[in-house]
Design a protein around this motif. Sequence first.
Motif, PDB file in Angstrom:
ATOM      1  N   LYS A   1     -14.405  -7.996   2.439  1.00  0.00           N
ATOM      2  CA  LYS A   1     -15.530  -8.242   1.526  1.00  0.00           C
ATOM      3  C   LYS A   1     -15.435  -9.620   0.890  1.00  0.00           C
ATOM      4  O   LYS A   1     -16.434 -10.311   0.732  1.00  0.00           O
TER       5      LYS A   1
ATOM      6  N   LEU B   1     -10.325  -3.582   3.498  1.00  0.00           N
ATOM      7  CA  LEU B   1     -11.775  -3.706   3.252  1.00  0.00           C
ATOM      8  C   LEU B   1     -12.065  -4.748   2.174  1.00  0.00           C
ATOM      9  O   LEU B   1     -12.999  -5.544   2.314  1.00  0.00           O
ATOM     10  N   SER B   2     -11.240  -4.755   1.110  1.00  0.00           N
ATOM     11  CA  SER B   2     -11.519  -5.716   0.041  1.00  0.00           C
ATOM     12  C   SER B   2     -11.322  -7.150   0.539  1.00  0.00           C
ATOM     13  O   SER B   2     -12.055  -8.058   0.146  1.00  0.00           O
TER      14      SER B   2
ATOM     15  N   HIS C   1     -18.033   1.591   6.219  1.00  0.00           N
ATOM     16  CA  HIS C   1     -18.414   0.563   5.254  1.00  0.00           C
ATOM     17  C   HIS C   1     -19.115  -0.630   5.914  1.00  0.00           C
ATOM     18  O   HIS C   1     -19.125  -1.737   5.363  1.00  0.00           O
TER      19      HIS C   1
ATOM     20  N   HIS D   1      -4.861   5.416   2.358  1.00  0.00           N
ATOM     21  CA  HIS D   1      -6.110   5.079   1.685  1.00  0.00           C
ATOM     22  C   HIS D   1      -6.030   3.701   1.022  1.00  0.00           C
ATOM     23  O   HIS D   1      -6.952   2.888   1.132  1.00  0.00           O
ATOM     24  N   GLU D   2      -4.897   3.450   0.363  1.00  0.00           N
ATOM     25  CA  GLU D   2      -4.752   2.152  -0.294  1.00  0.00           C
ATOM     26  C   GLU D   2      -4.733   1.011   0.740  1.00  0.00           C
ATOM     27  O   GLU D   2      -5.312  -0.052   0.521  1.00  0.00           O
ATOM     28  N   HIS D   3      -4.081   1.280   1.872  1.00  0.00           N
ATOM     29  CA  HIS D   3      -4.073   0.290   2.967  1.00  0.00           C
ATOM     30  C   HIS D   3      -5.497  -0.044   3.395  1.00  0.00           C
ATOM     31  O   HIS D   3      -5.877  -1.212   3.508  1.00  0.00           O
ATOM     32  N   ASN D   4      -6.292   0.993   3.606  1.00  0.00           N
ATOM     33  CA  ASN D   4      -7.662   0.768   4.058  1.00  0.00           C
ATOM     34  C   ASN D   4      -8.478   0.017   3.004  1.00  0.00           C
ATOM     35  O   ASN D   4      -9.270  -0.871   3.336  1.00  0.00           O
ATOM     36  N   GLN D   5      -8.249   0.369   1.745  1.00  0.00           N
ATOM     37  CA  GLN D   5      -8.965  -0.310   0.655  1.00  0.00           C
ATOM     38  C   GLN D   5      -8.619  -1.800   0.605  1.00  0.00           C
ATOM     39  O   GLN D   5      -9.494  -2.637   0.412  1.00  0.00           O
ATOM     40  N   ILE D   6      -7.330  -2.092   0.786  1.00  0.00           N
ATOM     41  CA  ILE D   6      -6.895  -3.494   0.745  1.00  0.00           C
ATOM     42  C   ILE D   6      -7.574  -4.282   1.865  1.00  0.00           C
ATOM     43  O   ILE D   6      -8.123  -5.362   1.650  1.00  0.00           O
TER      44      ILE D   6
ATOM     45  N   ALA E   1       0.841  -1.191   0.000  1.00  0.00           N
ATOM     46  CA  ALA E   1       0.000   0.000   0.000  1.00  0.00           C
ATOM     47  C   ALA E   1       0.878   1.244   0.000  1.00  0.00           C
ATOM     48  O   ALA E   1       1.725   1.423   0.886  1.00  0.00           O
TER      49      ALA E   1
ATOM     50  N   TYR F   1     -12.903   4.221   8.690  1.00  0.00           N
ATOM     51  CA  TYR F   1     -13.114   3.784   7.312  1.00  0.00           C
ATOM     52  C   TYR F   1     -13.936   2.493   7.281  1.00  0.00           C
ATOM     53  O   TYR F   1     -14.904   2.369   6.531  1.00  0.00           O
TER      54      TYR F   1
END
Lengths: 189, 455
Positions: free
Chosen positions: B95, B91-92, B122, B84-89, B80, B118
């Motif tokens: 999911k 979360l994905s 979600h 932001h990219e860390h959080n996206q990873i 990351a 974050y």
Amino acid sequence: MSSSREKILAAVRANQPDELPLPTVPSFEGDESVEKFTSIVQGIGGTVVDVLDATRLPEVIHQLFPADYRIASPLLPEANVPIDAQTSIEVLAAVDLAVLQGEFGVAENGSIWVPEANMLHRALPMITQHLALVLDRRNLVATMHQAYARVPSVGGYGTFLAGPSKTADIEQSLVIGAHGARSTVVLLV
Amino acid sequence: MSHSQRSDIFLLDAERTTWHDETLWFVRQKRDKAVYATPEFQELRQLASDIKDHTLSRLDFYLQQFEENARRNGVQVHWAADAHEHNQIVLSLLKQHNATRVVKSKSMLTEECHLNPYLIKHGVDVIDTDLGERIIQLRDEAPSHVVLPAIHLKKEDVGDTFHLHLGTEKGNNDPQQLTETARQHLREKFLASEVAISGVNFAVAETGSVVVCTNEGNADLGVNLAKVHIACMGMEKLIPRLSDLSVFTRILTRSATGQPITTYTSHFSKPAEGKEMHVVIVDNGRTKQLGRPDFRASLKCIRCGACMNTCPVYRRSGGHSYDFTIPGPIGAILSPNIDMRKHASLPFASTLCGSCTDVCPVKIDIHTQLYKWRQVLGQAGEIPASKKWSMRLLSRVLAKPAVYGLGSKIARQSLRLLPHGLTHGKGYNPWAVARELPEPPKQSFREWYAQQAVK
């Protein structure tokens, strides 16, 4: 994702300084006596019980813990909760006492190396209400340097476990029994 | 608000400030006791510093070595570039597993990335499981210390919080009983969570393992019960060899709390059968700091908190006055790298006494870096006008002996003649808020010296 990897590695290469030497770590020796180990374990809230002879283990467990405890252990015929890596969380959560083999102890900090192979289930040493670690008194080292020298491979999972779970997060008051075992007893054989 | 303005708020409660000051000093004394009982401690500091210096100088190699070995162990490695990219990873990954119940052990990195808000946004129920972190999560606060996140609170505060959220009896402020309540409350969360997130104390390149140190056992309990383990680490957590851990495990807790070692020093190398393990390696400004020769040593930090416990400013201003994830002296040298303007006052929140540098187990020259950040901030025009102009005036006066002589004569006379309220005006003389100016001498040293020469 892989673009971030390349970006980060490129930035590291551009910004890291010229190579500096990696030092050799000497093996600092020290006191590896049972007395030192025992006093440190007591200092961190654990207890040490001298079993002397491994055959006396069931008798000592019986003396230390109430008879109706649900016990998980690969070492005792009295163990009445069978546990393996597939055991359900509900069964694990009901264990009162786990009696597990410790590989070796570290005198300077009272910790004991417990690899995954000795745990029955990775969560058992923490989820059990009480923990007893059996340790051969000949398997004591002085410092963490000798300790890591004795770990041939850390395997999939392993922990240096030192005394009972504890916290001091409320006004720095020490409370034993945070999330892991409420008590840790070392049974020296 | 600047650091000093936020400190003013903390200082309103004098009794609490004194308690905070004394409690942290007590932790510092425990550190001393543990350090003095370890004869080779100074050698260990040097080794730790050298190992970290070496690692930073070959970080590209060790990052790749770690990645390769972790992958061989069946661990999935993610990169990351920023928060932001860390959080996206993260979360994905949640999911992918349809996970909404998550337990998280202590991680300053996820605080830095603001992962909790974050995830909550979600629809993920993320629970901090370290007792101190859980207390402040219930209060919707940030940690005020890297090792003792709730050190700004008294047991009465915790009692009130638990009464409100966990249904304990009002007025029950007993740490033992409150901890037991938290144990029961969090056990339910541990048993029900699908994914466990942990921080990383050390990542060993040669084995691809991550090492997590806790006293409570919350990281191990969470990770070993959940189906998926996500370990989040800043890229500076790497060390080359397993044997290097002998150095770091010996200095970490002795420096932090004076303990010989944490209760659990756990090595996670492979996922358990049928489970998953992920490691997210985060940059978020670290490569930039690596490129600043004066400040790169700040990346050697192992987050023990010793610099906070010893700092006379931190102890009397509290962690929240820094308004940065990492407070105290180390936070004051990390934060300007992230946002120079926002954190411009932090390098000035120091007396430059150097105590932080003296206790740092990896020998970061913290107070030197504080001084150097002040120069950088000055050149970037990021210091307040009052400080800028008074310093400019002073440098002119001090450069001309005649002007200085005249100035000090006027000052001595004014101090004698002007009313106290005017010379000690709080609005423009903050120095005098809690201090008295000295009695002005009849003559200056230079005048006296000139007289001696004549005799």
